[in-house]
Design an enzyme around this catalytic site. Structure first.
Site, PDB file in Angstrom:
ATOM      1  N   CYS A   1     -24.187 -83.718  55.872  1.00 21.76           N
ATOM      2  CA  CYS A   1     -23.801 -82.973  54.862  1.00 21.76           C
ATOM      3  C   CYS A   1     -24.869 -82.815  53.509  1.00 21.76           C
ATOM      4  CB  CYS A   1     -22.297 -83.205  54.252  1.00 21.76           C
ATOM      5  SG  CYS A   1     -22.105 -82.412  52.582  1.00 21.76           S
TER       6      CYS A   1
ATOM      7  N   CYS B   1     -23.418 -83.398  49.864  1.00 21.24           N
ATOM      8  CA  CYS B   1     -22.854 -84.636  49.904  1.00 21.24           C
ATOM      9  C   CYS B   1     -24.341 -85.730  49.361  1.00 21.24           C
ATOM     10  CB  CYS B   1     -22.281 -85.171  51.153  1.00 21.24           C
ATOM     11  SG  CYS B   1     -21.055 -84.231  51.615  1.00 21.24           S
TER      12      CYS B   1
END
Length: 186
Positions: A105, A108
């Site tokens: 991700c 993230c």
């Protein structure tokens, strides 16, 4: 004698609606904006939070962060329900802020330095990062909690969820965590 390079190859890396960024500018921006997560050297990039395990990939030394007992700043890691409950139990009646991420991700990774910064700024709040794709136990926890997007943030107090949101906006993260803090935790 004319130079052999062309402007397109050598100057323009990114063209965004009348804004041009040269290769030199990109390197400078990358160094300035990612100083918490990446240190640029002449031939390799070193991902360097304070961790113990490293892995070498394509001339880069990557530091692997998910693991029991390892921390960045005041962030604790939990990869399954038992680890999360143990960390949550040590917080008692205090606020527990949880970031749920996956290994691949991008957003993230962008928001994580802000999460670490908040953990250093608010030492009375427990900050926990859960990697949702580490193993079967972490995947089971994500399924139990109904996680469909990452990064996803939860706020818990006394074992009960008091807040939830998703996205990688630093100001929203900061605002939500500070709003959930009591006077003693700020």
């Amino acid at each position: 004698h004319r130079p052999t390079h062309t402007r397109a190859r050598d100057a323009t890396v990114h063209d965004d609606a009348r804004r041009r960024t040269t290769t030199c500018d990109v390197r400078a921006m990358m160094t300035m904006t990612t100083t918490m997560t990446m240190t640029m050297t002449t031939s390799k990039a070193v991902y360097a939070p304070k961790m113990t395990r490293t892995r070498r990939v394509n001339n880069r030394t990557l530091v692997i962060r998910a693991g029991a007992g390892e921390t960045d700043g005041n962030v604790k890691f939990a990869n399954n329900k038992a680890e999360f409950e143990a960390v949550s139990a040590t917080a008692g009646a205090g606020l527990v802020a949880v970031q749920i991420s996956t290994k691949t991700c991008g957003p993230c990774k962008v928001i994580y330095p802000t999460f670490v910064g908040l953990s250093n700024e608010l030492p009375k709040v427990t900050f926990v990062k859960i990697m949702g794709d580490t193993d079967l136990e972490s995947r089971a926890l994500m399924k139990e909690w109904g996680v469909r997007v990452v990064p996803l943030f939860f706020l818990f107090r006394n074992g009960e969820k008091v807040g939830e949101w998703s996205g990688a906006k630093a100001d929203v993260l900061r605002e939500n965590v500070l709003a959930a803090c009591n006077a003693d935790e700020k």
